[in-house]
Enzyme design. Structure first.
Site, PDB file in Angstrom:
ATOM      1  N   HIS A 193      12.708  57.681  55.114  1.00 34.66           N
ATOM      2  CA  HIS A 193      12.386  58.497  53.945  1.00 34.66           C
ATOM      3  C   HIS A 193      11.188  57.890  53.220  1.00 34.66           C
ATOM      4  O   HIS A 193      10.754  56.774  53.531  1.00 34.66           O
ATOM      5  CB  HIS A 193      13.598  58.608  53.003  1.00 34.66           C
ATOM      6  CG  HIS A 193      14.093  57.305  52.480  1.00 34.66           C
ATOM      7  ND1 HIS A 193      15.258  56.706  52.903  1.00 34.66           N
ATOM      8  CD2 HIS A 193      13.564  56.460  51.564  1.00 34.66           C
ATOM      9  CE1 HIS A 193      15.435  55.573  52.271  1.00 34.66           C
ATOM     10  NE2 HIS A 193      14.406  55.387  51.449  1.00 34.66           N
TER      11      HIS A 193
HETATM   12  C1  T46 Z   1      14.249  51.257  50.989  1.00 38.55           C
HETATM   13  C2  T46 Z   1      15.234  50.448  51.681  1.00 38.55           C
HETATM   14  C3  T46 Z   1      14.882  49.000  51.784  1.00 38.55           C
HETATM   15  C4  T46 Z   1      22.962  53.987  45.695  1.00 38.55           C
HETATM   16  O1  T46 Z   1      23.998  54.500  45.274  1.00 38.55           O
HETATM   17  N1  T46 Z   1      22.166  53.265  44.855  1.00 38.55           N
HETATM   18  C5  T46 Z   1      21.018  52.666  45.251  1.00 38.55           C
HETATM   19  O2  T46 Z   1      20.326  52.017  44.430  1.00 38.55           O
HETATM   20  C6  T46 Z   1      20.617  52.824  46.626  1.00 38.55           C
HETATM   21  C7  T46 Z   1      19.321  52.192  47.150  1.00 38.55           C
HETATM   22  C8  T46 Z   1      21.415  53.536  47.465  1.00 38.55           C
HETATM   23  N2  T46 Z   1      22.581  54.093  47.013  1.00 38.55           N
HETATM   24  C9  T46 Z   1      23.425  54.847  47.970  1.00 38.55           C
HETATM   25  C10 T46 Z   1      22.809  56.160  48.433  1.00 38.55           C
HETATM   26  C11 T46 Z   1      23.311  56.310  49.848  1.00 38.55           C
HETATM   27  O3  T46 Z   1      24.572  56.945  49.835  1.00 38.55           O
HETATM   28  O4  T46 Z   1      23.607  54.058  49.155  1.00 38.55           O
HETATM   29  C12 T46 Z   1      23.517  54.872  50.328  1.00 38.55           C
HETATM   30  C13 T46 Z   1      22.401  54.407  51.258  1.00 38.55           C
HETATM   31  O5  T46 Z   1      21.163  54.523  50.567  1.00 38.55           O
HETATM   32  P1  T46 Z   1      19.753  54.742  51.273  1.00 38.55           P
HETATM   33  O6  T46 Z   1      19.805  55.869  52.235  1.00 38.55           O
HETATM   34  O7  T46 Z   1      18.740  54.817  50.179  1.00 38.55           O
HETATM   35  O8  T46 Z   1      19.609  53.346  52.059  1.00 38.55           O
HETATM   36  P2  T46 Z   1      18.491  52.780  53.001  1.00 38.55           P
HETATM   37  O9  T46 Z   1      18.935  51.426  53.369  1.00 38.55           O
HETATM   38  O10 T46 Z   1      18.165  53.716  54.104  1.00 38.55           O
HETATM   39  O11 T46 Z   1      17.148  52.668  52.102  1.00 38.55           O
HETATM   40  C14 T46 Z   1      17.066  51.866  50.935  1.00 38.55           C
HETATM   41  C15 T46 Z   1      16.110  52.485  49.926  1.00 38.55           C
HETATM   42  O12 T46 Z   1      16.491  53.806  49.613  1.00 38.55           O
HETATM   43  C16 T46 Z   1      14.699  52.526  50.444  1.00 38.55           C
HETATM   44  O13 T46 Z   1      13.834  52.989  49.452  1.00 38.55           O
HETATM   45  O14 T46 Z   1      13.055  50.968  51.019  1.00 38.55           O
HETATM   46  O15 T46 Z   1      16.589  50.542  51.208  1.00 38.55           O
END
Ligand code: T46
Length: 136
Positions: free
Chosen positions: A53
């Site tokens: 993303h």
């Molecule tokens: C990036 C990399 C390094 C939350 O509830 N709060 C938060 O602050 C975050 C980041 C996530 N979440 C929840 C939302 C989703 O249900 O945790 C789940 C996984 O989140 P996400 O798809 O954002 O995770 P990653 O590891 O794919 O990505 C994240 C960041 O979004 C992204 O910007 O650079 O970590």
């Protein structure tokens, strides 16, 4: 930073002696934005691919505090891979950069310092929409 670089690798000063090492991050000269959120990721399968993303507004500094992993960044024209493997460096990723991260070592812990609170509406999770957005 070279103009083609899609992110900046920040080098943090280390305070250390024979008893160990310490990095301190404070708002101001050493850090590019005011930190509003911190989160960390661990226990990831080696070949898992996270991310996939971009963010409309969010800026982040990513620190691999233990182990290693690869960040693959894409701005719609160029792609660049950063191998993170030390706690005294942070990868500063601005908005509108597509990211995937993978190749996790078993001991990998990724800590993220973020410029904004969590907001699902800030995410662009569709690659075609990302390309459309950066053309505007
Ligand atoms: C990036 C990399 C390094 C939350 O509830 N709060 C938060 O602050 C975050 C980041 C996530 N979440 C929840 C939302 C989703 O249900 O945790 C789940 C996984 O989140 P996400 O798809 O954002 O995770 P990653 O590891 O794919 O990505 C994240 C960041 O979004 C992204 O910007 O650079 O970590």
């Amino acid at each position: 930073m070279k103009s083609k670089d899609l992110a900046q690798l920040l080098e943090f000063p280390i305070h250390g002696d024979k008893n160990g090492k310490l990095v301190a991050l404070e708002k101001g000269a050493d850090f590019p934005f005011e930190i509003k959120r911190v989160y960390y990721i661990w226990g990831t399968q080696a070949n898992a691919v996270r991310g996939r993303h971009a963010h409309k507004k969010l800026e982040q500094v990513i620190i691999c505090t233990s182990g290693s992993c690869d960040f693959i960044l894409d701005n719609g024209n160029d792609s660049q891979t950063f191998h993170l493997n030390t706690p005294h460096q942070g990868l500063y990723i601005k908005n509108n950069v597509w990211r995937e991260f993978t190749n996790f070592s078993p001991d990998c812990v990724v800590m993220v310092l973020a410029s904004e609170h969590y907001n699902e509406e800030d995410y662009i999770r569709d690659y075609k929409e990302f390309l459309k957005n950066i053309e505007q």
